[in-house]
Design a protein around this motif. Structure first.
Motif, PDB file in Angstrom:
ATOM      1  N   ALA A  78       0.835  -1.205   0.000  1.00  0.00           N
ATOM      2  CA  ALA A  78       0.000   0.000   0.000  1.00  0.00           C
ATOM      3  C   ALA A  78       0.867   1.250   0.000  1.00  0.00           C
ATOM      4  O   ALA A  78       0.612   2.218  -0.744  1.00  0.00           O
ATOM      5  CB  ALA A  78      -0.931  -0.001   1.203  1.00  0.00           C
ATOM      6  N   LEU A  79       1.906   1.250   0.823  1.00  0.00           N
ATOM      7  CA  LEU A  79       2.790   2.410   0.886  1.00  0.00           C
ATOM      8  C   LEU A  79       3.603   2.546  -0.405  1.00  0.00           C
ATOM      9  O   LEU A  79       3.875   3.661  -0.866  1.00  0.00           O
ATOM     10  CB  LEU A  79       3.711   2.299   2.095  1.00  0.00           C
ATOM     11  CG  LEU A  79       2.996   2.354   3.458  1.00  0.00           C
ATOM     12  CD1 LEU A  79       3.949   2.032   4.594  1.00  0.00           C
ATOM     13  CD2 LEU A  79       2.354   3.723   3.681  1.00  0.00           C
ATOM     14  N   ALA A  80       3.972   1.400  -1.002  1.00  0.00           N
ATOM     15  CA  ALA A  80       4.697   1.434  -2.276  1.00  0.00           C
ATOM     16  C   ALA A  80       3.807   1.987  -3.385  1.00  0.00           C
ATOM     17  O   ALA A  80       4.285   2.687  -4.295  1.00  0.00           O
ATOM     18  CB  ALA A  80       5.188   0.039  -2.639  1.00  0.00           C
ATOM     19  N   ALA A  81       2.516   1.685  -3.320  1.00  0.00           N
ATOM     20  CA  ALA A  81       1.577   2.202  -4.319  1.00  0.00           C
ATOM     21  C   ALA A  81       1.513   3.726  -4.252  1.00  0.00           C
ATOM     22  O   ALA A  81       1.463   4.411  -5.277  1.00  0.00           O
ATOM     23  CB  ALA A  81       0.190   1.597  -4.102  1.00  0.00           C
ATOM     24  N   ILE A  82       1.530   4.272  -3.034  1.00  0.00           N
ATOM     25  CA  ILE A  82       1.525   5.731  -2.881  1.00  0.00           C
ATOM     26  C   ILE A  82       2.810   6.310  -3.466  1.00  0.00           C
ATOM     27  O   ILE A  82       2.787   7.330  -4.176  1.00  0.00           O
ATOM     28  CB  ILE A  82       1.379   6.113  -1.398  1.00  0.00           C
ATOM     29  CG1 ILE A  82       0.032   5.634  -0.848  1.00  0.00           C
ATOM     30  CG2 ILE A  82       1.509   7.627  -1.215  1.00  0.00           C
ATOM     31  CD1 ILE A  82      -0.109   5.791   0.654  1.00  0.00           C
ATOM     32  N   ALA A  83       3.940   5.637  -3.205  1.00  0.00           N
ATOM     33  CA  ALA A  83       5.227   6.119  -3.720  1.00  0.00           C
ATOM     34  C   ALA A  83       5.253   6.107  -5.248  1.00  0.00           C
ATOM     35  O   ALA A  83       5.776   7.042  -5.879  1.00  0.00           O
ATOM     36  CB  ALA A  83       6.361   5.261  -3.163  1.00  0.00           C
ATOM     37  N   ARG A  84       4.682   5.100  -5.866  1.00  0.00           N
ATOM     38  CA  ARG A  84       4.645   5.028  -7.330  1.00  0.00           C
ATOM     39  C   ARG A  84       3.789   6.158  -7.904  1.00  0.00           C
ATOM     40  O   ARG A  84       4.153   6.778  -8.907  1.00  0.00           O
ATOM     41  CB  ARG A  84       4.097   3.666  -7.782  1.00  0.00           C
ATOM     42  CG  ARG A  84       5.097   2.539  -7.670  1.00  0.00           C
ATOM     43  CD  ARG A  84       4.646   1.346  -8.495  1.00  0.00           C
ATOM     44  NE  ARG A  84       3.332   0.855  -8.091  1.00  0.00           N
ATOM     45  CZ  ARG A  84       3.129  -0.057  -7.157  1.00  0.00           C
ATOM     46  NH1 ARG A  84       4.164  -0.587  -6.501  1.00  0.00           N
ATOM     47  NH2 ARG A  84       1.909  -0.456  -6.853  1.00  0.00           N
ATOM     48  N   LEU A  85       2.652   6.412  -7.289  1.00  0.00           N
ATOM     49  CA  LEU A  85       1.792   7.495  -7.769  1.00  0.00           C
ATOM     50  C   LEU A  85       2.450   8.858  -7.574  1.00  0.00           C
ATOM     51  O   LEU A  85       2.146   9.821  -8.287  1.00  0.00           O
ATOM     52  CB  LEU A  85       0.445   7.457  -7.037  1.00  0.00           C
ATOM     53  CG  LEU A  85      -0.460   6.254  -7.337  1.00  0.00           C
ATOM     54  CD1 LEU A  85      -1.667   6.239  -6.399  1.00  0.00           C
ATOM     55  CD2 LEU A  85      -0.922   6.276  -8.788  1.00  0.00           C
ATOM     56  N   ARG A  86       3.358   8.923  -6.631  1.00  0.00           N
ATOM     57  CA  ARG A  86       4.034  10.177  -6.307  1.00  0.00           C
ATOM     58  C   ARG A  86       5.207  10.471  -7.238  1.00  0.00           C
ATOM     59  O   ARG A  86       5.648  11.625  -7.348  1.00  0.00           O
ATOM     60  CB  ARG A  86       4.526  10.098  -4.869  1.00  0.00           C
ATOM     61  CG  ARG A  86       4.784  11.417  -4.190  1.00  0.00           C
ATOM     62  CD  ARG A  86       5.089  11.192  -2.725  1.00  0.00           C
ATOM     63  NE  ARG A  86       4.961  12.393  -1.939  1.00  0.00           N
ATOM     64  CZ  ARG A  86       5.037  12.424  -0.611  1.00  0.00           C
ATOM     65  NH1 ARG A  86       5.221  11.302   0.054  1.00  0.00           N
ATOM     66  NH2 ARG A  86       4.910  13.564   0.034  1.00  0.00           N
ATOM     67  N   ALA A  87       5.722   9.416  -7.874  1.00  0.00           N
ATOM     68  CA  ALA A  87       6.919   9.577  -8.710  1.00  0.00           C
ATOM     69  C   ALA A  87       6.664  10.564  -9.848  1.00  0.00           C
ATOM     70  O   ALA A  87       5.737  10.391 -10.644  1.00  0.00           O
ATOM     71  CB  ALA A  87       7.340   8.220  -9.273  1.00  0.00           C
ATOM     72  N   GLY A  88       7.463  11.619  -9.906  1.00  0.00           N
ATOM     73  CA  GLY A  88       7.368  12.587 -10.992  1.00  0.00           C
ATOM     74  C   GLY A  88       6.241  13.580 -10.869  1.00  0.00           C
ATOM     75  O   GLY A  88       5.981  14.354 -11.801  1.00  0.00           O
ATOM     76  N   ARG A  89       5.529  13.565  -9.728  1.00  0.00           N
ATOM     77  CA  ARG A  89       4.428  14.529  -9.569  1.00  0.00           C
ATOM     78  C   ARG A  89       4.287  14.904  -8.092  1.00  0.00           C
ATOM     79  O   ARG A  89       4.831  14.232  -7.205  1.00  0.00           O
ATOM     80  CB  ARG A  89       3.105  13.954 -10.089  1.00  0.00           C
ATOM     81  CG  ARG A  89       2.649  12.721  -9.356  1.00  0.00           C
ATOM     82  CD  ARG A  89       1.248  12.279  -9.805  1.00  0.00           C
ATOM     83  NE  ARG A  89       1.222  11.921 -11.212  1.00  0.00           N
ATOM     84  CZ  ARG A  89       1.480  10.700 -11.681  1.00  0.00           C
ATOM     85  NH1 ARG A  89       1.803   9.716 -10.843  1.00  0.00           N
ATOM     86  NH2 ARG A  89       1.406  10.441 -12.970  1.00  0.00           N
ATOM     87  N   THR A  90       3.526  15.938  -7.847  1.00  0.00           N
ATOM     88  CA  THR A  90       3.264  16.373  -6.472  1.00  0.00           C
ATOM     89  C   THR A  90       1.874  15.914  -6.058  1.00  0.00           C
ATOM     90  O   THR A  90       0.882  16.234  -6.721  1.00  0.00           O
ATOM     91  CB  THR A  90       3.345  17.910  -6.362  1.00  0.00           C
ATOM     92  OG1 THR A  90       4.667  18.323  -6.728  1.00  0.00           O
ATOM     93  CG2 THR A  90       3.042  18.368  -4.944  1.00  0.00           C
ATOM     94  N   LEU A  91       1.814  15.160  -4.995  1.00  0.00           N
ATOM     95  CA  LEU A  91       0.525  14.707  -4.459  1.00  0.00           C
ATOM     96  C   LEU A  91       0.032  15.693  -3.405  1.00  0.00           C
ATOM     97  O   LEU A  91       0.831  16.320  -2.698  1.00  0.00           O
ATOM     98  CB  LEU A  91       0.648  13.319  -3.840  1.00  0.00           C
ATOM     99  CG  LEU A  91       0.989  12.155  -4.784  1.00  0.00           C
ATOM    100  CD1 LEU A  91       1.021  10.839  -4.011  1.00  0.00           C
ATOM    101  CD2 LEU A  91      -0.019  12.071  -5.928  1.00  0.00           C
ATOM    102  N   THR A  92      -1.289  15.801  -3.304  1.00  0.00           N
ATOM    103  CA  THR A  92      -1.886  16.712  -2.324  1.00  0.00           C
ATOM    104  C   THR A  92      -2.501  15.981  -1.137  1.00  0.00           C
ATOM    105  O   THR A  92      -2.866  16.598  -0.143  1.00  0.00           O
ATOM    106  CB  THR A  92      -2.983  17.570  -2.987  1.00  0.00           C
ATOM    107  OG1 THR A  92      -3.987  16.700  -3.533  1.00  0.00           O
ATOM    108  CG2 THR A  92      -2.384  18.423  -4.088  1.00  0.00           C
ATOM    109  N   GLY A  93      -2.648  14.671  -1.241  1.00  0.00           N
ATOM    110  CA  GLY A  93      -3.241  13.910  -0.148  1.00  0.00           C
ATOM    111  C   GLY A  93      -3.408  12.451  -0.514  1.00  0.00           C
ATOM    112  O   GLY A  93      -3.142  12.028  -1.644  1.00  0.00           O
TER     113      GLY A  93
END
Length: 472
Positions: A301-316
């Motif tokens: 689950a935490l790795a999934a957040i990291a992948r979505l974060r790669a190359g972009r800025t997440l807001t939540g």
């Protein structure tokens, strides 16, 4: 269902200060020498359940169950005897000698008295019925604990054509789920409606999410707002195969009709079987759905957040725990550790009040983003561990409906002589603020209940509310 919880008051009314009958063995409670043990390796084929197995289970509970020191064991024996007589009656084989023995509160002497009457009773029925009587007795004994993590696993059966991932049943789920029907029906609220169609008979019959279930096999699912046992028929388990007749209402059109659904095997969508699913939502919000706390699920689950974060800025982050039935408490701790360090996420306590703290794993990298967690009445056990930690430690906001209240404590397995497994907690769970979560659940910060209209339209009101909170 054979299981019936029998109250302590009934047992005490039946108890009397009389001398217990002479036990059938030279020493009462012979099974206590080797009460029970943890399963080691593969478990052998299941054999017939006998009164000796019931005895083993009885003393196993008294030796290892949380709260056994203060447990009135007469409640267990009374429940077992009630089940015995009910099963005799169902089979048209009532026995004149099947009279509840006097119980004194002495655990070994009371077992001896119970066993004497039990053996005398069952000797008067056909041998084929004796296993059924022992099964009913043991089921009732476990049910009398009134513990949502205590169970006896036996008669495990699987459809001969089962393939990994297949489902069995009507092919639908409703806003009142299967475990809730068994464990916490009082939390259910009308109306009863379909929340998802997975396949099988429901899909073939054209049932859709949002369809209101007005009756089940001719019985109302709610009477004066109180759920009825009829709801359980929505969730048959193999080898149950009786057809289920539903009266449905589609509110969008006003159509009312009846359909008969035959339970059976059906193939589920592969995406629905994934423990962790993730996607990027508008506004740079990471959405992660976690369906259970299996090994490595927190890491994934935490790795999934990291992948979505790669190359972009997440807001939540939206963590969707709806329908999560729990699993490993260690995985629950690891998941919380991704959002906070140096905290206690909960306690595991013994009956004497001595507690062991679950502490965050501070080697887990912090996510460092605002968090919203979606919860519902299907969020149970380890899922409630996470929910209570998020709420008490103020690391995010809970959105949806109150959780299941099914977190009495991690169940420990014990092997019985018939190669079945008895499991129950040796300790119980408390939240970070030492609050009781079991039977109560965790309340959401923002209450957003599901509705038939939202289900029919494919709207996710809880998710919408979570996104609104994250954007503030």
């Amino acid at each position: 269902m054979r299981l019936r919880t029998v109250t302590a008051g009934l047992a005490l009314l039946l108890a009397a200060a009389c001398t217990a009958p002479t036990p059938p063995r030279s020493q009462a409670g012979a099974a206590t020498g080797a009460v029970c043990a943890r399963p080691q390796g593969a478990v052998g084929a299941e054999t017939a359940t006998t009164i000796d197995v019931v005895e083993q289970a009885y003393f196993c509970v008294l030796a290892h169950y949380y709260g056994a020191a203060t447990l009135d064991a007469r409640t267990l024996l009374t429940a077992g005897f009630v089940a015995l007589t009910q099963e005799l009656n169902r089979n048209g084989r009532d026995v004149a000698d099947a009279t509840m023995p006097a119980l004194t509160g002495d655990r070994k002497a009371d077992w001896a008295a119970f066993e004497t009457v039990y053996r005398r009773t069952t000797e008067q029925v056909p041998e084929k019925l004796r296993d059924e009587l022992a099964v009913a007795t043991l089921e009732a004994l476990v049910a009398a604990l009134g513990d949502n993590h205590a169970r006896w696993s036996h008669d495990a059966a699987r459809h001969p054509d089962y393939y990994d991932g297949d489902g069995y049943g009507l092919g639908l789920t409703a806003n009142v789920n299967g475990p809730q029907v068994d464990g916490n029906p009082g939390a259910a609220l009308p109306p009863l409606f379909v929340t998802a169609v997975e396949g099988g008979a429901a899909r073939a019959a054209g049932v859709r999410p949002g369809d209101v279930i007005e009756s089940i096999n001719g019985s109302a699912p709610f009477i004066d707002g109180t759920p009825t046992p009829a709801i359980a028929a929505l969730y048959p388990r193999y080898p149950e195969a009786r057809p289920v007749r539903l009266r449905l209402l589609r509110e969008s059109t006003g159509r009312r009709w009846s359909v008969t659904l035959q339970p059976g095997l059906y193939q589920r969508e592969l995406t629905g079987l994934q423990v962790v699913r993730s996607k990027l939502l508008d506004g740079g919000v990471a959405y992660v759905r976690l369906s259970g706390f299996a090994p490595d699920s927190a890491k994934r689950a935490l790795a999934a957040i990291a992948r979505l974060r790669a190359g972009r800025t997440l807001t939540g982050v939206v963590l969707d725990l709806r329908g999560n039935g729990g699993g490993s408490p260690d995985e629950a701790v690891r998941l919380v550790s991704g959002f906070v360090h140096g905290k206690v996420t909960g306690y595991r306590c013994a009956a004497d009040g001595v507690c062991e703290a679950f502490r965050t794993d501070d080697t887990v990298e912090l996510v460092g983003l605002p968090l919203a967690v979606l919860i519902d009445r299907s969020c149970a056990s380890a899922c409630e561990h996470v929910s209570s930690a998020v709420k008490d430690l103020r690391i995010g906001r809970l959105v949806g409906t109150r959780t299941a209240g099914v977190i009495s404590g991690p169940a420990e397995p014990y092997l019985l002589a018939d190669n079945t497994v008895l499991s129950f907690p040796a300790k119980h769970h408390l939240g970070p603020n030492r609050e009781v979560v079991d039977t109560i659940g965790v309340a959401p910060d923002h209450h957003v209940p599901p509705t038939p209209r939202d289900a029919a339209a494919g709207r996710d009101a809880a998710l919408a509310q979570a996104l609104t909170l994250l954007r503030k």
